[in-house]
Write an enzyme that holds these catalytic residues in place. Sequence first.
Site, mmCIF file in Angstrom:
data_model
loop_
_atom_site.group_PDB
_atom_site.id
_atom_site.type_symbol
_atom_site.label_atom_id
_atom_site.label_comp_id
_atom_site.label_asym_id
_atom_site.label_seq_id
_atom_site.Cartn_x
_atom_site.Cartn_y
_atom_site.Cartn_z
ATOM 1 N N HIS A 204 0.827 -1.206 0.000
ATOM 2 C CA HIS A 204 0.000 0.000 0.000
ATOM 3 C C HIS A 204 0.861 1.255 0.000
ATOM 4 O O HIS A 204 2.084 1.183 -0.114
ATOM 5 C CB HIS A 204 -0.986 -0.021 1.169
ATOM 6 C CG HIS A 204 -0.376 -0.106 2.533
ATOM 7 N ND1 HIS A 204 0.273 0.942 3.140
ATOM 8 C CD2 HIS A 204 -0.325 -1.133 3.429
ATOM 9 C CE1 HIS A 204 0.689 0.590 4.342
ATOM 10 N NE2 HIS A 204 0.348 -0.678 4.536
ATOM 11 N N CYS B 283 3.008 -4.715 6.635
ATOM 12 C CA CYS B 283 2.839 -4.641 5.186
ATOM 13 C C CYS B 283 4.106 -4.088 4.532
ATOM 14 O O CYS B 283 5.118 -3.858 5.192
ATOM 15 C CB CYS B 283 1.669 -3.723 4.853
ATOM 16 S SG CYS B 283 0.083 -4.257 5.528
#
Length: 170
Positions: free
Chosen positions: A134, A145
């Site tokens: 992201h 992430c």
Amino acid sequence: MAKAILKTAGDRAFLHFQGEIVPALIGRYGLSLDKTEGDLRTPVGELPLRRILYRADRTLRPVSGAGLPVKPITPNDGWCDDPTHPDYNRAVTLPHPASCENLWRDDHAYDLCIVMGWNDAPAESGRGSAIFLHLPPASGNTEGCIALDEKDLRAFLKAGLSHITVETPA
């Protein structure tokens, strides 16, 4: 399949893709060979890209040269992060009875959000959930992430990025 490799150097991370090297953000506590829920570490291993989500009210529809499915996020989209629930590590509709992350965020981190294949075939309780590629959060690191600047992320998706290998740190 167009693969990128994530490498670390000290406390910095870089994504290597088709001759380019760009800075990346990873989990607050670095990488993990034994990912667990909530450890704030990015898992080491093979992470295929599954699908692309985006905020159509904030950004343009991304292009995937790899043919990944692309879907707009809605205010009711969530991701179950409760290891005790049958929906663990799956997309869900909010409200939901279990603990879930809301994908419709006030910040811009999920304006462009790619679901990666981690602990999803099938999901094992407690092995980590919601591992996405992201946009950078304001904090300067992720909860596990991988984050890239939007221009790099869009260019890599358009060039066919389909897979990320997170290398074991040296």
